[in-house]
Write a protein that holds these residues in place. Structure first.
Motif, PDB file in Angstrom:
ATOM      1  N   SER A 123     -12.378  -0.526  -8.399  1.00 40.68           N
ATOM      2  CA  SER A 123     -11.609  -0.164  -7.213  1.00 40.68           C
ATOM      3  C   SER A 123     -10.563  -1.232  -6.908  1.00 40.68           C
ATOM      4  O   SER A 123     -10.651  -2.361  -7.396  1.00 40.68           O
ATOM      5  CB  SER A 123     -12.533   0.013  -6.012  1.00 40.68           C
ATOM      6  OG  SER A 123     -13.249  -1.180  -5.750  1.00 40.68           O
ATOM      7  N   TYR A 124      -9.584  -0.870  -6.074  1.00 45.07           N
ATOM      8  CA  TYR A 124      -8.483  -1.769  -5.717  1.00 45.07           C
ATOM      9  C   TYR A 124      -8.954  -2.686  -4.598  1.00 45.07           C
ATOM     10  O   TYR A 124      -8.903  -2.352  -3.416  1.00 45.07           O
ATOM     11  CB  TYR A 124      -7.269  -0.948  -5.294  1.00 45.07           C
ATOM     12  CG  TYR A 124      -6.074  -1.770  -4.879  1.00 45.07           C
ATOM     13  CD1 TYR A 124      -5.701  -2.900  -5.595  1.00 45.07           C
ATOM     14  CD2 TYR A 124      -5.301  -1.419  -3.789  1.00 45.07           C
ATOM     15  CE1 TYR A 124      -4.601  -3.649  -5.229  1.00 45.07           C
ATOM     16  CE2 TYR A 124      -4.198  -2.155  -3.416  1.00 45.07           C
ATOM     17  CZ  TYR A 124      -3.858  -3.270  -4.140  1.00 45.07           C
ATOM     18  OH  TYR A 124      -2.771  -4.024  -3.776  1.00 45.07           O
ATOM     19  N   LYS A 127      -5.966  -7.024  -3.115  1.00 46.39           N
ATOM     20  CA  LYS A 127      -4.744  -6.429  -2.579  1.00 46.39           C
ATOM     21  C   LYS A 127      -3.672  -7.503  -2.437  1.00 46.39           C
ATOM     22  O   LYS A 127      -3.562  -8.166  -1.408  1.00 46.39           O
ATOM     23  CB  LYS A 127      -5.028  -5.748  -1.245  1.00 46.39           C
ATOM     24  CG  LYS A 127      -5.994  -4.576  -1.386  1.00 46.39           C
ATOM     25  CD  LYS A 127      -6.157  -3.815  -0.097  1.00 46.39           C
ATOM     26  CE  LYS A 127      -7.085  -2.623  -0.300  1.00 46.39           C
ATOM     27  NZ  LYS A 127      -7.260  -1.840   0.942  1.00 46.39           N
ATOM     28  N   HIS A 155       3.765  -4.669  -7.765  1.00 44.57           N
ATOM     29  CA  HIS A 155       3.188  -4.845  -6.429  1.00 44.57           C
ATOM     30  C   HIS A 155       4.170  -5.501  -5.468  1.00 44.57           C
ATOM     31  O   HIS A 155       3.767  -6.177  -4.523  1.00 44.57           O
ATOM     32  CB  HIS A 155       1.914  -5.688  -6.521  1.00 44.57           C
ATOM     33  CG  HIS A 155       2.119  -7.046  -7.128  1.00 44.57           C
ATOM     34  ND1 HIS A 155       2.356  -7.227  -8.466  1.00 44.57           N
ATOM     35  CD2 HIS A 155       2.123  -8.287  -6.587  1.00 44.57           C
ATOM     36  CE1 HIS A 155       2.495  -8.517  -8.719  1.00 44.57           C
ATOM     37  NE2 HIS A 155       2.361  -9.179  -7.587  1.00 44.57           N
ATOM     38  N   ARG A 264      -5.404  -5.914 -10.483  1.00 46.98           N
ATOM     39  CA  ARG A 264      -6.062  -4.787 -11.141  1.00 46.98           C
ATOM     40  C   ARG A 264      -6.290  -3.651 -10.144  1.00 46.98           C
ATOM     41  O   ARG A 264      -6.761  -3.865  -9.034  1.00 46.98           O
ATOM     42  CB  ARG A 264      -7.391  -5.231 -11.727  1.00 46.98           C
ATOM     43  CG  ARG A 264      -8.137  -4.150 -12.494  1.00 46.98           C
ATOM     44  CD  ARG A 264      -9.431  -4.706 -13.048  1.00 46.98           C
ATOM     45  NE  ARG A 264     -10.141  -3.724 -13.841  1.00 46.98           N
ATOM     46  CZ  ARG A 264     -10.982  -2.828 -13.351  1.00 46.98           C
ATOM     47  NH1 ARG A 264     -11.212  -2.796 -12.052  1.00 46.98           N
ATOM     48  NH2 ARG A 264     -11.588  -1.979 -14.134  1.00 46.98           N
ATOM     49  N   GLY A 265      -5.940  -2.438 -10.560  1.00 45.31           N
ATOM     50  CA  GLY A 265      -6.169  -1.268  -9.734  1.00 45.31           C
ATOM     51  C   GLY A 265      -5.103  -1.010  -8.691  1.00 45.31           C
ATOM     52  O   GLY A 265      -5.318  -0.188  -7.800  1.00 45.31           O
ATOM     53  N   HIS A 266      -3.945  -1.692  -8.782  1.00 45.25           N
ATOM     54  CA  HIS A 266      -2.889  -1.445  -7.806  1.00 45.25           C
ATOM     55  C   HIS A 266      -2.361  -0.019  -7.966  1.00 45.25           C
ATOM     56  O   HIS A 266      -2.197   0.474  -9.085  1.00 45.25           O
ATOM     57  CB  HIS A 266      -1.750  -2.452  -7.996  1.00 45.25           C
ATOM     58  CG  HIS A 266      -0.766  -2.463  -6.879  1.00 45.25           C
ATOM     59  ND1 HIS A 266       0.310  -1.592  -6.830  1.00 45.25           N
ATOM     60  CD2 HIS A 266      -0.689  -3.201  -5.742  1.00 45.25           C
ATOM     61  CE1 HIS A 266       1.013  -1.800  -5.734  1.00 45.25           C
ATOM     62  NE2 HIS A 266       0.423  -2.781  -5.056  1.00 45.25           N
TER      63      HIS A 266
END
Length: 396
Positions: A123-124, A127, A155, A264-266
């Motif tokens: 999961s993201y 952040k 990002h 990771r997961g952005h």
């Protein structure tokens, strides 16, 4: 009504009753449909026939239930055996895999100082956001470079240009706080020719100021490299950024990792790593390049397996762009302000370089004028050294 018709109706009724049962065997149907020759056919459908048909249906249903129970039991046993085999295999794999303690002992590091590796849920969570912004007065080349940087940083968050007259550090920190950014890249242009790149962590720092030179954008280079937009890069740093390098390079490495490292997961990033961003140190400057990772594909399965067993598929790098050089000027303890942690003694301001060039041109003019004066002086000395002719007034 003749007895033959009664007989045909009874057989049809029995056949219809057995068709409703699920998967009834053919032998049972034949047995029920078969009549007893000893009984006399009185031309009616007897109660005995109906009772026999109901008993046969109950037997068929009970046999089907037993078969289903047997199938479920067999499936459960196979699942349990597979689960035990998988657990045994996973236990054997985990036992063969070296632990963090073993790796620490191999590297000669105290195992108590190594933190346990985090478990990834996919999961993201991390952040991270990076603010990319510039001042007014940037040229087209600098504007295209900023767009290339925004392409390399999925990002990122962007905002309108800043005015040079306002407090830059305060404005950048306020915008980063509004945009929920924890890092920032700021392009500052002066005299429409000198560009400086600021990179740092907000709101507490540290931050670093670079002089940006040798700029070549993607549109200008037209290189053959191409990668997936939004893919996560592999960051490659020179040995100067390692443990044996200087301290200010280590600090710069952490800042560049926070800026260019895509979390990771952005949501705007792709779960692929098909490019490399390289940072090399030469002549006390940081040279930045961006490459695409190309793996040679095998023509068939046999060739792929053979290459995998030998040394793997051939991998090559193709440059994508952009290119630029970062000349570190100063590292600040705060976010775009604060105490100076490091100052580059070898850095020369571009204003000083241009001033020296102008002075060089002035010296050439002065030397040319001095040379003319020396020529005139020599000519006067030659004219003064000529002796008068004694026969000059004889023939007058």
């Amino acid at each position: 009504m003749p007895p033959s018709q009664h007989k045909s109706k009874a057989s049809k009724a029995l056949k219809g009753a057995f068709k409703k049962s699920k998967g009834a065997p053919a032998k049972k149907k034949a047995k029920v449909a078969k009549e007893d020759p000893t009984e006399e056919d009185d031309g009616r459908f007897s109660d005995r026939d109906v009772e026999e048909s109901e008993e046969e249906e109950e037997e068929v249903l009970s046999s089907e239930d037993e078969e289903e129970d047997d199938i479920e039991a067999n499936a459960n046993t196979t699942n349990t055996t597979n689960n035990t085999d998988d657990s045994e295999n996973s236990d054997s794999d985990s036992s063969d895999r070296p632990t963090e303690t073993d790796l620490a002992l191999q590297l000669g590091v105290d195992p108590d100082l190594i933190l346990p590796s985090p478990t990834s849920t996919g999961s993201y969570i991390n952040k991270q956001r990076c603010l990319t912004i510039s001042t007014r007065g940037v040229t087209s080349r600098h504007r295209h470079l900023l767009e290339d940087l925004r392409t390399l940083i999925p990002h990122m968050k962007k905002d309108s240009k800043l005015d040079e007259k306002q407090n830059i550090s305060k404005a950048v920190n306020e915008i980063a706080e509004v945009k929920s950014c924890n890092s920032a890249v700021f392009l500052e242009c002066r005299k429409r020719q000198d560009v400086y790149l600021w990179a740092g962590l907000t709101p507490n720092g540290p931050s670093v100021k670079f002089h940006l030179t040798n700029i070549h954008t993607m549109d200008e280079l037209k290189l053959t490299g191409n990668c997936l937009k939004g893919s996560r890069p592999l960051l490659s740093f020179d040995g100067s950024f390692g443990l044996d390098g200087e301290e200010h390079y280590k600090c710069i490495k952490e800042i560049l990792t926070e800026v260019f490292g895509t979390p990771r997961g952005h949501p705007k990033s792709k779960p692929f790593c098909d490019r490399v961003m390289s940072f090399y140190v030469a002549d006390n400057k940081i040279w930045v390049r961006n490459y695409q990772i190309i793996e040679q594909e095998a023509t068939n399965a046999k060739e792929a397996r053979q290459k995998k067993l030998e040394m793997g598929l051939d991998t090559s790098l193709v440059e994508i762009g952009p290119r630029f050089v970062l000349d570190p000027i100063r590292i600040f303890g705060g976010s775009f302000e604060g105490q100076t942690l490091y100052q580059n003694p070898a850095f020369v301001s571009p204003n000083t370089v241009r001033s020296n060039e102008q002075k060089g041109k002035g010296k050439a003019y002065q030397s040319r004028k001095m040379q003319d004066e020396r020529g005139k002086k020599r000519k006067g000395e030659v004219m003064g050294s000529v002796k008068e002719d004694p026969l000059k007034n004889v023939f007058r």
